[in-house]
Design an enzyme around this catalytic site. Structure first.
Site, PDB file in Angstrom:
ATOM      1  N   CYS A  11      18.819 -15.717 -30.275  1.00  0.00           N
ATOM      2  CA  CYS A  11      17.876 -16.934 -29.969  1.00  0.00           C
ATOM      3  C   CYS A  11      18.171 -18.235 -30.981  1.00  0.00           C
ATOM      4  O   CYS A  11      19.256 -18.000 -31.366  1.00  0.00           O
ATOM      5  CB  CYS A  11      16.307 -16.549 -30.594  1.00  0.00           C
ATOM      6  SG  CYS A  11      16.045 -16.338 -31.899  1.00  0.00           S
ATOM      7  N   CYS A  84      15.689 -16.544 -25.661  1.00  0.00           N
ATOM      8  CA  CYS A  84      15.155 -18.139 -25.572  1.00  0.00           C
ATOM      9  C   CYS A  84      16.184 -18.629 -24.619  1.00  0.00           C
ATOM     10  O   CYS A  84      17.576 -18.398 -24.677  1.00  0.00           O
ATOM     11  CB  CYS A  84      14.913 -18.578 -26.816  1.00  0.00           C
ATOM     12  SG  CYS A  84      16.284 -19.340 -27.685  1.00  0.00           S
ATOM     13  N   CYS A  91      25.179 -19.506 -25.602  1.00  0.00           N
ATOM     14  CA  CYS A  91      26.011 -18.080 -25.917  1.00  0.00           C
ATOM     15  C   CYS A  91      27.299 -18.381 -25.360  1.00  0.00           C
ATOM     16  O   CYS A  91      27.696 -18.393 -24.227  1.00  0.00           O
ATOM     17  CB  CYS A  91      25.023 -17.173 -25.109  1.00  0.00           C
ATOM     18  SG  CYS A  91      25.766 -15.575 -25.467  1.00  0.00           S
TER      19      CYS A  91
END
Length: 145
Positions: A11, A84, A91
């Site tokens: 997250c 999230c 990412c």
């Protein structure tokens, strides 16, 4: 080499959702998976109400600490799970990564009101995370059979 596949839960702040998911998922599948969490912009702490919410269901995350996802860039990460939207956007691909899932949850750190009102939000998010990650753990166990 780690015999258990590494699952990384991401997250943004690595202070609430990812730690709750890590604790729950580790309790459900820690014997078959190496479960860890990190953030794209770590807050530097684990939210005290996240610790409290998990303690209520018998899971101790009080020793967890906030980590940056870059700490895992050199590791064989089998599965990345973002919890999230911001972390999903930020990412990277990790070495050996086979799976990627995005399961978004409300950020309980933004809850307002009294501590009890905030805890109600933490409990709701905890229970949502618990349902999903325990089901995923059961699926991973079934796949091993």
């Amino acid at each position: 080499m780690n015999p258990r596949p590494l699952v990384l839960i991401l997250c943004t702040g690595n202070s609430c959702r990812s730690h709750m998911a890590e604790g729950i998922f580790r309790a459900a599948a820690g014997d078959i998976l190496d479960v860890r969490s990190a953030g794209s912009k770590p807050a530097g702490y684990v939210h005290p109400l996240a610790i409290k919410a998990l303690a209520e269901i018998g899971i101790d995350i009080s020793a967890h600490h906030s980590k940056h996802m870059d700490e895992f860039l050199e590791m064989e990460v089998e599965t990345v799970i973002t919890v999230c939207g911001n972390a999903d956007q930020a990412c990277p691909m990790f070495p050996g990564q086979l799976n990627r899932h995005h399961w978004g949850f409300d950020d309980p750190a933004h809850a307002t009101g009294s501590e009890e009102e905030q805890m109600a939000v933490f409990r709701r998010v905890r229970d949502e995370i618990r349902r999903l990650f325990e089901a995923y753990a059961a699926g991973r166990r079934d796949a091993l059979r």
